[in-house]
Design an enzyme around this catalytic site. Structure first.
Site, mmCIF file in Angstrom:
data_model
loop_
_atom_site.group_PDB
_atom_site.id
_atom_site.type_symbol
_atom_site.label_atom_id
_atom_site.label_comp_id
_atom_site.label_asym_id
_atom_site.label_seq_id
_atom_site.Cartn_x
_atom_site.Cartn_y
_atom_site.Cartn_z
ATOM 1 N N VAL A 252 43.949 41.670 33.140
ATOM 2 C CA VAL A 252 45.257 41.798 32.900
ATOM 3 C C VAL A 252 45.819 41.101 31.572
ATOM 4 C CG1 VAL A 252 47.492 41.344 33.626
ATOM 5 C CG2 VAL A 252 45.904 41.965 35.318
ATOM 6 N N GLY A 258 50.101 36.858 36.376
ATOM 7 C CA GLY A 258 51.028 36.001 37.153
ATOM 8 C C GLY A 258 52.159 36.954 37.725
ATOM 9 N N GLU A 284 31.429 43.255 41.085
ATOM 10 C CA GLU A 284 30.208 42.439 40.335
ATOM 11 C C GLU A 284 30.582 41.185 40.132
ATOM 12 O OE1 GLU A 284 27.361 43.060 36.554
ATOM 13 O OE2 GLU A 284 28.938 44.497 37.042
#
Length: 469
Positions: A252, A258, A284
């Site tokens: 992100v 947040g 992963e």
């Protein structure tokens, strides 16, 4: 008056020459890349150079510089890197007071920065500023042939209350499709900077898919497309006729972190995995932060999954019946195989992840938790011990040892339980009580691991409890 006369015998010995004392220049100790490089993500050209733009915190930049991760040959070095969040181009503003060609030479900054930013870095500020107008439609053009898998809110999602989803879209692109490879190549610097330990995916492998979280922002005549985040998913075959999904990278953009966008993206991937009936969804090497987000999402899904509620109730009922430490046989408090299979088939949560969630589901079901915390800690301790040493570590194994005797030697032997199944028969000597000198240290380490596991469980439980209020 006295006069000095030269001796007739010839010139005397030459006076000794004075040694000149000099100082060699100070050794160049270099400067760490983390100390002199600052990263900024900007949405328009007016933000370039503005002190209002927050400096981002990348992963260890020292890893991108040869040797010890330091930059040599510069005094007062300062590198400000500006990244265009629309076109993903970058520009490095490099300033320094002077250079010194010492024993380590002068670091080639252009080459070093290109190792990170590749073709996205431009040569000068003017060229960089032009990208805000000439490449303003880059994202929109790149994703024009992407498949829309989600628009706006997600039914039943725990993050809908954030009010940030109305202008969002998630698009899926096969890495081999037109534009996907070019788009990912511009995302690679962000992956290197902000995803710890990550490496670029193989853009020639058609089994890779990009899931792009896009936000449309109003801008004059036409909206601007901005990447809020993305994840790279790999599909691979499972015998005999199923596919599995592995989430390999997720990012992100720092300015959107947040705010629940990472959870939104994960929930979309979960929805796709269920709709396409893959075998399961794995991750992963998840970071600690991502694992927390993932587990919070899965706990909410599992709490709404009625088929496993009787199994949870049964485990809780067993745990609350008296002190576990006083029982001769202690159950492992793991879910039955039928529950594991139901969860995998319906929710695509793999077994390893479900076992972690199971501990939290039991914790949430104990009421009041303080009353049963001692027994619950006992259960978690057994789980942690089994994870480290193996499931059968507590199961003593029988051993048969021959002993010297004058009575029916062929029929005389001793049966005893060995310590953790270890061999104790050494020639003719038997050592039953083997003292493990490291046991105190091992017990202390086990205690610390248990405390860490319980803290993780409590953090997730606290988070999901707030979301349900």
């Amino acid at each position: 008056m006295v006069q000095k006369q030269l001796s007739a015998a010839g010139p005397g010995p030459e006076p000794k020459k004075r040694r000149r004392v000099g100082f060699s220049p100070a050794a160049d100790t270099g400067v760490e890349a983390n100390e002199c490089i600052k990263i900024y993500l900007v949405f328009n050209k007016e933000e370039v150079g503005s002190p209002e733009v927050p400096c981002l915190t990348p992963v260890d930049l020292n890893d991108f510089f040869d040797g010890d991760g330091k930059i040599y040959g510069y005094n007062g070095l300062k590198i400000d890197v500006w990244i265009n969040s629309i076109s993903l181009h970058s520009y490095a503003d490099i300033t320094f007071k002077s250079t010194t060609n010492g024993d380590k030479g002068i670091t080639d900054l252009k080459s070093a920065l290109q190792n990170i930013f590749a073709e996205t870095i431009v040569d000068n500020e003017d060229e960089f500023l032009k990208t805000f107008s000439t490449e303003k439609d880059f994202i929109r053009n790149m994703v024009s042939n992407g498949e829309v898998v989600q628009t706006g809110v997600i039914d039943g999602s725990s993050i809908n209350a954030l009010g940030e989803t109305s202008d969002l879209q998630v698009l899926r692109m096969e890495i081999g499709s037109p534009n996907a490879g070019l788009l990912y190549s511009r995302l690679v610097p962000l992956v290197l900077l902000f995803v710890d330990g990550s490496n670029p995916i193989d853009v020639t492998d058609p089994d890779w898919h990009l899931y792009l979280l896009i936000r449309k922002k109003e801008h004059k005549d036409e909206p601007l497309y901005q990447i809020v985040g993305f994840t790279a998913i790999y599909k691979f075959y499972r015998y005999p006729d199923r596919l599995r999904m592995r989430l390999s990278q997720i990012l992100v953009m720092p300015s959107f972190q947040g705010k629940g966008f990472g959870s939104y993206l994960v929930e979309v991937v979960n929805k796709v995995a269920t709709a396409e009936n893959v075998y399961d969804l794995t991750v992963e090497e998840p970071s600690e932060k991502f694992q927390h987000i993932r587990t919070c999402i899965d706990i909410n899904r599992l709490r709404a999954f009625d088929p496993i509620k009787p199994d949870i109730d049964s485990a809780v009922q067993t745990l609350t019946k008296g002190k576990l430490s006083k029982k001769a046989q202690i159950p492992r408090f793991t879910p039955p195989s039928s529950a594991i299979e139901k969860v995998r088939e319906a929710l695509k949560i793999n077994k390893k992840q479900f076992l972690k969630c199971w501990e939290i589901l039991i914790y949430l079901a104990l009421d009041p938790i303080d009353k049963y915390m001692e027994d619950y800690t006992y259960v978690i301790t057994n789980h942690v011990r089994a994870d480290i040493l193996g499931k059968d570590i507590e199961a003593p194994k029988k051993q048969v040892v021959d002993v010297p005797t004058s009575y029916a030697a062929e029929a005389s032997f001793v049966v005893f339980k060995s310590l953790n199944g270890e061999e104790a028969n050494n020639g003719n000597s038997v050592q039953v009580d083997q003292v493990n000198e490291n046991k105190p240290d091992q017990e202390q380490q086990l205690k610390q691991l248990v405390e860490e596991r319980i803290r993780e469980i409590q953090l997730v439980a606290e988070k999901v409890s707030k979301l349900r209020i």
